[in-house]
Design a protein around this motif. Structure first.
Motif, short mmCIF file in Angstrom:
data_model
loop_
_atom_site.label_atom_id
_atom_site.label_comp_id
_atom_site.label_asym_id
_atom_site.label_seq_id
_atom_site.Cartn_x
_atom_site.Cartn_y
_atom_site.Cartn_z
N ARG A 187 0.83 -1.21 0.00
CA ARG A 187 0.00 0.00 0.00
C ARG A 187 0.87 1.26 0.00
NH1 ARG A 187 -4.78 0.51 4.30
NH2 ARG A 187 -5.51 -1.21 2.97
N ASP A 188 1.92 1.26 0.81
CA ASP A 188 2.81 2.42 0.87
C ASP A 188 3.53 2.62 -0.47
OD1 ASP A 188 2.09 2.94 3.46
OD2 ASP A 188 3.84 1.91 4.34
N VAL A 189 3.97 1.51 -1.06
CA VAL A 189 4.67 1.61 -2.33
C VAL A 189 3.74 2.13 -3.41
CG1 VAL A 189 5.87 0.31 -4.13
CG2 VAL A 189 6.31 -0.20 -1.72
N ALA A 190 2.50 1.60 -3.45
CA ALA A 190 1.53 2.07 -4.44
C ALA A 190 1.23 3.55 -4.27
CB ALA A 190 0.25 1.26 -4.33
N ALA A 191 1.15 4.00 -3.02
CA ALA A 191 0.88 5.42 -2.75
C ALA A 191 2.03 6.30 -3.25
CB ALA A 191 0.65 5.64 -1.26
N ALA A 192 3.27 5.82 -3.07
CA ALA A 192 4.43 6.57 -3.54
C ALA A 192 4.40 6.71 -5.06
CB ALA A 192 5.71 5.89 -3.09
N HIS A 193 4.03 5.64 -5.74
CA HIS A 193 3.98 5.70 -7.20
C HIS A 193 2.77 6.49 -7.69
CE1 HIS A 193 7.42 3.20 -8.16
NE2 HIS A 193 7.11 2.47 -7.09
N GLU A 194 1.71 6.52 -6.91
CA GLU A 194 0.58 7.38 -7.24
C GLU A 194 1.02 8.84 -7.23
OE1 GLU A 194 -2.95 8.41 -8.56
OE2 GLU A 194 -2.65 6.29 -8.01
N ARG A 195 1.91 9.19 -6.31
CA ARG A 195 2.40 10.56 -6.25
C ARG A 195 3.25 10.90 -7.47
NH1 ARG A 195 2.57 9.19 -0.70
NH2 ARG A 195 4.76 8.56 -0.77
N VAL A 196 3.94 9.90 -8.04
CA VAL A 196 4.69 10.12 -9.29
C VAL A 196 3.73 10.55 -10.39
CG1 VAL A 196 6.07 9.02 -11.09
CG2 VAL A 196 6.54 8.52 -8.68
N LEU A 197 2.60 9.85 -10.49
CA LEU A 197 1.60 10.20 -11.49
C LEU A 197 1.01 11.59 -11.22
CD1 LEU A 197 -0.61 7.07 -12.31
CD2 LEU A 197 0.75 8.44 -13.88
N GLU A 198 0.71 11.87 -9.97
CA GLU A 198 0.13 13.17 -9.62
C GLU A 198 1.07 14.31 -10.00
OE1 GLU A 198 -0.64 12.75 -5.50
OE2 GLU A 198 -2.47 11.56 -5.77
N ALA A 199 2.36 14.12 -9.78
CA ALA A 199 3.34 15.16 -10.13
C ALA A 199 3.39 15.35 -11.64
CB ALA A 199 4.71 14.79 -9.59
N ALA A 200 3.30 14.26 -12.39
CA ALA A 200 3.32 14.35 -13.85
C ALA A 200 2.10 15.10 -14.36
CB ALA A 200 3.39 12.95 -14.47
N VAL A 201 0.94 14.79 -13.80
CA VAL A 201 -0.30 15.46 -14.22
C VAL A 201 -0.24 16.95 -13.88
CG1 VAL A 201 -2.78 15.62 -13.81
CG2 VAL A 201 -1.70 13.38 -14.08
#
Length: 276
Positions: A187-201
């Motif tokens: 869950r923590d890892v997925a959340a970190a990668h979700e932030r990668v997407l959010e930064a790109a958007v």
């Protein structure tokens, strides 16, 4: 005005590349240079000039208002073509899907050009056709795809289609190398990668607020993630570390895995490309 260099040899793949470049030119001011690289000792120069003349006539038929120049160069591939493209905004050439089953001499040329080029390089497969599907870009969790993201966003904006931003991740297993840290939960890892997407958007919306953005976070390797969405994409855009074909083979380059296998155009954007 965008300056495009098109590598052309009269083949069906080269014709597909010309048609892709013409489609792109309909949404932006473009000047194109059609380049045919010949061997100074073995080439039939009359045939080369015939091919270039045919390419120029085809270009003017597709986009009459876009200027075109033709150039025949004596030299060796890929150096002659990439040298001719210095200072251009985009290099375009065709590729035969499944070329890996062909001879190493002809099959490796697109890979070598993409690896050597210091500007965005579009590799257009035979059988390509224009669609209104989203432009898809793969983003990594380092800065290697930042230029690719901006290139893809600009393309989507010009063509008035959505931008699909894809990011993939895998959990680190014992003894493996990956982006996840030991001891972190899925869950923590997925959340970190979700932030990668959010930064790109956020970056896209800052520079191209007109572009509709969709995201896909995939627990898989990047090659599989991009392959799955390729048929639902107008173009696929990837970044590169610029390590070259041989080094990339050892490093598992995404470009090496995708080029020549997808039936959609692939744009390879070096990470050293300054933002535009």
């Amino acid at each position: 005005m965008e300056r495009v260099v098109l590598g052309h040899d009269g083949s069906p793949a080269a014709e597909a590349a010309l048609e892709w470049a013409a489609e792109r030119a309909r949404s932006r001011r473009t000047e194109i240079e059609v380049v045919l690289v010949t061997n100074m000792f073995l080439s039939d120069r009359q045939e080369a000039d015939r091919i270039l003349d045919g390419a120029a006539r085809r270009w003017h038929a597709l986009v009459p208002d876009a200027p075109a120049d033709v150039t025949r160069l004596d030299g060796l591939m890929p150096a002659a073509l990439t040298d001719a493209a210095r200072g251009a905004d985009l290099l375009v050439l065709g590729v035969h899907p499944g070329f890996r089953t062909r001879t190493m001499l002809t099959g490796w040329v697109p890979l070598r050009v993409a690896a050597r080029s210091r500007i965005p390089t579009a590799l257009v497969p035979t059988g390509w056709s224009a669609t209104d599907d989203p432009v898809t870009v793969g983003v990594d969790d380092d800065d290697s795809s930042s230029a690719a993201l901006l290139f893809a966003a600009a393309a989507a904006s010009a063509r008035r289609v959505p931008l699909r931003v894809v990011h993939s991740w895998l959990m680190r297993t014992s003894g493996s190398r990956g982006t996840a840290e030991p001891g972190r939960s899925p869950r923590d890892v997925a959340a970190a990668h979700e932030r990668v997407l959010e930064a790109a958007v956020a970056r896209v919306r800052e520079l191209h607020p007109d572009v509709a953005v969709v995201t896909e976070l995939v627990r898989d390797n990047p090659t599989s993630a991009l392959t799955r969405v390729a048929d639902r994409s107008s173009d696929v855009v990837i970044g590169t570390h610029g390590r070259g074909v041989v080094a990339g083979a050892f490093l598992g380059s995404i470009g090496l895995d995708l080029i020549g296998t997808l039936h959609r155009p692939i744009c390879v954007v070096p990470h050293t490309r300054p933002p535009v």
